[in-house]
Design a protein around this motif. Sequence first.
Motif, PDB file in Angstrom:
ATOM      1  N   GLY A 102       0.820  -1.199   0.000  1.00  0.00           N
ATOM      2  CA  GLY A 102       0.000   0.000   0.000  1.00  0.00           C
ATOM      3  C   GLY A 102       0.857   1.252   0.000  1.00  0.00           C
ATOM      4  O   GLY A 102       2.041   1.225  -0.340  1.00  0.00           O
ATOM      5  N   CYS A 103       0.255   2.370   0.372  1.00  0.00           N
ATOM      6  CA  CYS A 103       0.899   3.675   0.283  1.00  0.00           C
ATOM      7  C   CYS A 103       0.793   4.411   1.620  1.00  0.00           C
ATOM      8  O   CYS A 103      -0.312   4.573   2.147  1.00  0.00           O
ATOM      9  N   LEU A 104       1.920   4.843   2.143  1.00  0.00           N
ATOM     10  CA  LEU A 104       1.911   5.593   3.404  1.00  0.00           C
ATOM     11  C   LEU A 104       1.070   6.859   3.289  1.00  0.00           C
ATOM     12  O   LEU A 104       0.354   7.230   4.219  1.00  0.00           O
ATOM     13  N   GLY A 105       1.137   7.530   2.139  1.00  0.00           N
ATOM     14  CA  GLY A 105       0.388   8.766   1.948  1.00  0.00           C
ATOM     15  C   GLY A 105      -1.119   8.579   1.950  1.00  0.00           C
ATOM     16  O   GLY A 105      -1.871   9.512   2.228  1.00  0.00           O
ATOM     17  N   ILE A 106      -1.567   7.366   1.637  1.00  0.00           N
ATOM     18  CA  ILE A 106      -3.013   7.073   1.642  1.00  0.00           C
ATOM     19  C   ILE A 106      -3.435   6.495   2.984  1.00  0.00           C
ATOM     20  O   ILE A 106      -4.407   6.934   3.591  1.00  0.00           O
ATOM     21  N   GLN A 107      -2.712   5.498   3.467  1.00  0.00           N
ATOM     22  CA  GLN A 107      -3.146   4.769   4.651  1.00  0.00           C
ATOM     23  C   GLN A 107      -2.577   5.287   5.959  1.00  0.00           C
ATOM     24  O   GLN A 107      -2.870   4.733   7.018  1.00  0.00           O
ATOM     25  N   GLY A 108      -1.778   6.355   5.908  1.00  0.00           N
ATOM     26  CA  GLY A 108      -1.191   6.876   7.142  1.00  0.00           C
ATOM     27  C   GLY A 108      -2.242   7.208   8.183  1.00  0.00           C
ATOM     28  O   GLY A 108      -2.130   6.809   9.340  1.00  0.00           O
ATOM     29  N   VAL A 109      -3.262   7.953   7.766  1.00  0.00           N
ATOM     30  CA  VAL A 109      -4.426   8.234   8.617  1.00  0.00           C
ATOM     31  C   VAL A 109      -5.625   8.445   7.694  1.00  0.00           C
ATOM     32  O   VAL A 109      -5.891   9.558   7.264  1.00  0.00           O
ATOM     33  N   LEU A 110      -6.338   7.378   7.392  1.00  0.00           N
ATOM     34  CA  LEU A 110      -7.585   7.541   6.630  1.00  0.00           C
ATOM     35  C   LEU A 110      -8.661   8.125   7.538  1.00  0.00           C
ATOM     36  O   LEU A 110      -9.446   8.971   7.133  1.00  0.00           O
ATOM     37  N   ALA A 111      -8.705   7.633   8.740  1.00  0.00           N
ATOM     38  CA  ALA A 111      -9.606   8.176   9.767  1.00  0.00           C
ATOM     39  C   ALA A 111      -8.888   7.984  11.090  1.00  0.00           C
ATOM     40  O   ALA A 111      -8.158   7.016  11.278  1.00  0.00           O
ATOM     41  N   GLY A 112      -9.068   8.937  11.991  1.00  0.00           N
ATOM     42  CA  GLY A 112      -8.349   8.819  13.246  1.00  0.00           C
ATOM     43  C   GLY A 112      -8.983   9.635  14.350  1.00  0.00           C
ATOM     44  O   GLY A 112     -10.045  10.243  14.174  1.00  0.00           O
ATOM     45  N   SER A 113      -8.320   9.656  15.477  1.00  0.00           N
ATOM     46  CA  SER A 113      -8.800  10.399  16.638  1.00  0.00           C
ATOM     47  C   SER A 113      -8.604  11.890  16.427  1.00  0.00           C
ATOM     48  O   SER A 113      -7.940  12.333  15.486  1.00  0.00           O
ATOM     49  N   ASP A 114      -9.160  12.681  17.322  1.00  0.00           N
ATOM     50  CA  ASP A 114      -8.971  14.132  17.255  1.00  0.00           C
ATOM     51  C   ASP A 114      -7.490  14.494  17.325  1.00  0.00           C
ATOM     52  O   ASP A 114      -7.047  15.436  16.670  1.00  0.00           O
ATOM     53  N   GLU A 115      -6.722  13.733  18.117  1.00  0.00           N
ATOM     54  CA  GLU A 115      -5.298  14.021  18.261  1.00  0.00           C
ATOM     55  C   GLU A 115      -4.548  13.819  16.952  1.00  0.00           C
ATOM     56  O   GLU A 115      -3.527  14.460  16.703  1.00  0.00           O
ATOM     57  N   ALA A 116      -5.055  12.928  16.107  1.00  0.00           N
ATOM     58  CA  ALA A 116      -4.382  12.632  14.838  1.00  0.00           C
ATOM     59  C   ALA A 116      -4.843  13.541  13.700  1.00  0.00           C
ATOM     60  O   ALA A 116      -4.328  13.439  12.587  1.00  0.00           O
ATOM     61  N   GLU A 117      -5.790  14.438  13.964  1.00  0.00           N
ATOM     62  CA  GLU A 117      -6.346  15.273  12.903  1.00  0.00           C
ATOM     63  C   GLU A 117      -5.284  16.106  12.178  1.00  0.00           C
ATOM     64  O   GLU A 117      -5.338  16.219  10.942  1.00  0.00           O
ATOM     65  N   PRO A 118      -4.301  16.705  12.865  1.00  0.00           N
ATOM     66  CA  PRO A 118      -3.275  17.463  12.129  1.00  0.00           C
ATOM     67  C   PRO A 118      -2.509  16.604  11.126  1.00  0.00           C
ATOM     68  O   PRO A 118      -2.156  17.063  10.045  1.00  0.00           O
TER      69      PRO A 118
END
Length: 201
Positions: A102-118
């Motif tokens: 896969g791709c880090l740029g796609i799967q790094g954070v598809l959806a995450g917590s509020d802390e991961a939003e940035p």
Amino acid sequence: MGRHREFDVEKALDAVLCVFWRKGYEGASYADLTAAAGVERPALYSAFGNKESLFRQALARYYERYVDYLPAALQRPTAREVAAHALRGAIDLTTRYPEHTGCLGIQGVLAGSDEAEPVRQALIESRAEGEAQLRERFERAKAEGDLPETARPDTLAAYLMAVLHGMAVQAKAGFSRETLEAVAEQALSNWPSGRAAPETA
């Protein structure tokens, strides 16, 4: 005089990059990152800052080291060749390493917590930059007659990015290289052509 770091910063960054690539931003624990880097947490964060800063540096290295096919694609002589080079480069990258497909740029954070939003927003921005570069290249292709007058460079760029992103998700899910190559050929079979140059693969 500061104390010399007792580890190779470059190798450590490469190691944590692979962890983020495999597990995503939130899936990569502090234990995972320090084990991969071979150092304790204080030394890792002394060198790179907090986890978000570490991820951003790993992401920059990822684009520099592994996504060089996209700048190369933009230099191809026709819009179709741009798309073909981008598709084939993505297939190679997302299937090359069995331990982190896969791709880090796609799967790094598809959806995450509020802390991961940035971090999620940073990934969105980096993908948008790639799409903008493709749009500009296709605008030039249209001006040169390589794409027909009816072509919409913005739509073509969005279409190509959607296919690239979809293939990255499929690669992460275990789709074979051969399947992804067939997807790419299907996408290219619908590519519009103008009057300027004959189509090549």
